[in-house]
Write a protein that holds these residues in place. Sequence first.
Motif, mmCIF file in Angstrom:
data_model
loop_
_atom_site.group_PDB
_atom_site.id
_atom_site.type_symbol
_atom_site.label_atom_id
_atom_site.label_comp_id
_atom_site.label_asym_id
_atom_site.label_seq_id
_atom_site.Cartn_x
_atom_site.Cartn_y
_atom_site.Cartn_z
ATOM 1 N N GLU A 1 0.659 -1.148 0.105
ATOM 2 C CA GLU A 1 -0.151 -0.134 -0.080
ATOM 3 C C GLU A 1 0.837 1.372 0.053
ATOM 4 O O GLU A 1 0.600 2.415 -0.674
ATOM 5 C CB GLU A 1 -0.894 0.038 1.170
ATOM 6 N N GLY A 2 1.893 1.287 0.611
ATOM 7 C CA GLY A 2 2.999 2.263 0.870
ATOM 8 C C GLY A 2 3.334 2.692 -0.565
ATOM 9 O O GLY A 2 3.524 3.838 -1.097
ATOM 10 N N ILE A 3 3.946 1.701 -1.319
ATOM 11 C CA ILE A 3 4.395 1.860 -2.641
ATOM 12 C C ILE A 3 3.550 2.580 -3.509
ATOM 13 O O ILE A 3 3.746 3.531 -4.217
ATOM 14 C CB ILE A 3 5.205 0.589 -3.170
ATOM 15 N N GLU A 4 2.443 1.995 -3.449
ATOM 16 C CA GLU A 4 1.034 2.399 -4.513
ATOM 17 C C GLU A 4 1.054 3.742 -4.127
ATOM 18 O O GLU A 4 0.674 4.619 -4.946
ATOM 19 C CB GLU A 4 0.110 1.419 -4.347
ATOM 20 N N LYS A 5 0.792 4.005 -2.773
ATOM 21 C CA LYS A 5 0.376 5.689 -2.182
ATOM 22 C C LYS A 5 1.504 6.618 -2.683
ATOM 23 O O LYS A 5 1.301 7.629 -3.177
ATOM 24 C CB LYS A 5 0.262 5.609 -0.971
ATOM 25 N N CYS A 6 3.025 6.022 -2.730
ATOM 26 C CA CYS A 6 4.003 6.885 -3.029
ATOM 27 C C CYS A 6 4.080 7.206 -4.500
ATOM 28 O O CYS A 6 4.116 8.322 -5.035
ATOM 29 C CB CYS A 6 5.241 6.150 -2.713
ATOM 30 N N ALA A 7 3.515 6.352 -5.314
ATOM 31 C CA ALA A 7 3.446 6.327 -6.723
ATOM 32 C C ALA A 7 2.431 7.430 -7.039
ATOM 33 O O ALA A 7 2.564 8.295 -7.899
ATOM 34 C CB ALA A 7 3.359 5.296 -7.491
ATOM 35 N N LEU A 8 1.205 7.307 -6.510
ATOM 36 C CA LEU A 8 -0.046 7.880 -6.806
ATOM 37 C C LEU A 8 -0.010 9.291 -6.343
ATOM 38 O O LEU A 8 -0.395 10.252 -6.831
ATOM 39 C CB LEU A 8 -1.260 7.244 -6.474
ATOM 40 N N ASP A 9 0.320 9.497 -4.981
ATOM 41 C CA ASP A 9 0.139 10.707 -4.290
ATOM 42 C C ASP A 9 1.070 11.593 -4.291
ATOM 43 O O ASP A 9 0.873 12.805 -3.899
ATOM 44 C CB ASP A 9 -0.479 10.347 -2.779
ATOM 45 N N THR A 10 2.536 11.295 -4.798
ATOM 46 C CA THR A 10 3.591 11.836 -5.052
ATOM 47 C C THR A 10 3.867 12.793 -3.748
ATOM 48 O O THR A 10 3.974 14.002 -3.738
ATOM 49 C CB THR A 10 3.692 12.861 -6.165
ATOM 50 N N PRO A 11 4.182 12.266 -2.469
ATOM 51 C CA PRO A 11 4.380 12.943 -1.044
ATOM 52 C C PRO A 11 5.964 13.642 -1.272
ATOM 53 O O PRO A 11 6.698 13.236 -2.023
ATOM 54 C CB PRO A 11 4.450 11.584 -0.097
ATOM 55 N N ASP A 12 5.754 14.490 -0.342
ATOM 56 C CA ASP A 12 7.343 15.297 -0.102
ATOM 57 C C ASP A 12 8.207 14.625 0.711
ATOM 58 O O ASP A 12 9.453 14.840 0.354
ATOM 59 C CB ASP A 12 6.870 16.855 0.391
ATOM 60 N N ILE A 13 7.826 13.767 1.434
ATOM 61 C CA ILE A 13 8.637 12.991 1.957
ATOM 62 C C ILE A 13 7.891 11.588 2.717
ATOM 63 O O ILE A 13 6.818 11.645 2.807
ATOM 64 C CB ILE A 13 9.176 13.686 3.585
ATOM 65 N N VAL A 14 8.689 10.778 3.010
ATOM 66 C CA VAL A 14 8.283 9.390 3.229
ATOM 67 C C VAL A 14 8.893 8.848 4.738
ATOM 68 O O VAL A 14 10.032 8.968 4.853
ATOM 69 C CB VAL A 14 8.466 8.097 2.360
ATOM 70 N N ILE A 15 7.808 8.528 5.784
ATOM 71 C CA ILE A 15 8.407 8.035 6.819
ATOM 72 C C ILE A 15 8.128 6.466 6.853
ATOM 73 O O ILE A 15 6.799 6.091 6.658
ATOM 74 C CB ILE A 15 7.818 8.877 8.078
ATOM 75 N N LEU A 16 9.016 5.873 7.082
ATOM 76 C CA LEU A 16 8.895 4.331 6.929
ATOM 77 C C LEU A 16 9.254 3.493 8.015
ATOM 78 O O LEU A 16 10.552 3.555 8.575
ATOM 79 C CB LEU A 16 9.652 3.572 5.636
ATOM 80 N N ASP A 17 8.497 2.587 8.460
ATOM 81 C CA ASP A 17 8.737 1.586 9.492
ATOM 82 C C ASP A 17 9.585 0.303 8.641
ATOM 83 O O ASP A 17 9.226 -0.004 7.389
ATOM 84 C CB ASP A 17 7.539 1.116 10.377
ATOM 85 N N LEU A 18 10.538 -0.323 9.243
ATOM 86 C CA LEU A 18 11.042 -1.600 8.538
ATOM 87 C C LEU A 18 10.101 -2.690 8.892
ATOM 88 O O LEU A 18 10.228 -3.837 8.171
ATOM 89 C CB LEU A 18 12.376 -1.645 9.025
ATOM 90 N N GLY A 19 9.654 -2.949 10.148
ATOM 91 C CA GLY A 19 8.726 -4.311 10.383
ATOM 92 C C GLY A 19 7.357 -4.054 9.894
ATOM 93 O O GLY A 19 6.326 -3.946 10.761
ATOM 94 N N LEU A 20 7.194 -4.392 8.698
ATOM 95 C CA LEU A 20 5.791 -4.439 8.105
ATOM 96 C C LEU A 20 5.276 -5.645 7.841
ATOM 97 O O LEU A 20 6.113 -6.677 7.689
ATOM 98 C CB LEU A 20 5.802 -3.632 6.661
ATOM 99 N N PRO A 21 4.123 -5.827 7.790
ATOM 100 C CA PRO A 21 3.439 -7.230 7.910
ATOM 101 C C PRO A 21 3.413 -7.888 6.607
ATOM 102 O O PRO A 21 3.755 -9.372 6.491
ATOM 103 C CB PRO A 21 1.844 -6.952 8.088
ATOM 104 N N ASP A 22 3.764 -7.367 5.165
ATOM 105 C CA ASP A 22 3.756 -8.092 4.213
ATOM 106 C C ASP A 22 5.014 -7.925 3.514
ATOM 107 O O ASP A 22 5.540 -8.993 2.681
ATOM 108 C CB ASP A 22 2.681 -7.374 3.084
ATOM 109 N N MET A 23 5.994 -7.223 3.791
ATOM 110 C CA MET A 23 7.322 -7.037 2.998
ATOM 111 C C MET A 23 8.384 -6.348 4.197
ATOM 112 O O MET A 23 7.817 -5.498 4.913
ATOM 113 C CB MET A 23 7.415 -6.776 1.953
ATOM 114 N N ASP A 24 9.497 -6.571 4.195
ATOM 115 C CA ASP A 24 10.642 -6.158 4.932
ATOM 116 C C ASP A 24 10.551 -4.529 4.465
ATOM 117 O O ASP A 24 10.559 -4.382 3.067
ATOM 118 C CB ASP A 24 11.502 -6.633 5.051
ATOM 119 N N GLY A 25 10.702 -3.748 5.413
ATOM 120 C CA GLY A 25 11.004 -2.132 4.833
ATOM 121 C C GLY A 25 11.994 -1.755 4.068
ATOM 122 O O GLY A 25 11.910 -1.062 3.113
ATOM 123 N N GLN A 26 13.105 -2.625 4.127
ATOM 124 C CA GLN A 26 14.378 -2.675 3.326
ATOM 125 C C GLN A 26 13.819 -2.880 1.826
ATOM 126 O O GLN A 26 14.251 -2.246 0.847
ATOM 127 C CB GLN A 26 15.308 -3.454 3.542
#
Length: 230
Positions: A39-64
């Motif tokens: 969801e984060g990758i999709e929103k980053c592509a669609l919403d073009t944020p100015d900055i992203v704050i990212l946790d590494l421990g996500l349920p579906d894939m590693d933040g890395q």
Amino acid sequence: MTCSAKILVIDDEPQIRRFLRISLGAQGYQLEEAETGKEGIEKCALDTPDIVILDLGLPDMDGQEVLRRIRDWSDVPMIVLSVRRNEEDKVTALDNGANDYVTKPFGIAELVARIRVMLRNRTDRETSPSEIVAGDLHIDLAVHRVSLAGQLIKLTKKEFALLSLLARNAGRIVTHQQILGEVWGPAQLHETHYLRIYIGHLRQKLGDDPLNPRFIENEPGVGYRFKIIC
């Protein structure tokens, strides 16, 4: 960049997202939220944020992996916000494209300061300044000239390349490997003794005390950060 900038928070903890929504919203920032890496990758592509704050421990894939995927197509500033404190995770995140790394628990004042630095740096890169000013230190990128309190500082080509790289990324941790790759080339990625020697030379010429640095901070085992000085 004003405080009305749009921030995308990718974190699966509802309490963290709520805390950031309230705290950063009070500073005037617009927040978008995502609970998973996909969801984060999709929103980053669609919403073009100015900055992203990212946790590494996500349920579906590693933040890395999220970092790597976003960096494939975007240079949006990204701050990792994670409970992982070991050097390996920090270095990997920074090498994968994170601009900064903040460990949980964290103070909101520190996080806001880091956000301002990232947004300011992005604006500076967009305007492509030919000179960097940090207090009474002036770095002229066009003519390769450095002065401190009006006095010319004589630097070697490698010393100037190292200083300008750190200064162009002011406020951001630049890893040992990133510095070595850009200043010395890919064949020298593990020659950290070169880096320690040249950092020592720079500090000596700038009168920068390593125990109480004015310009260059050391992040042990990770890299160096050029301090923001108004």
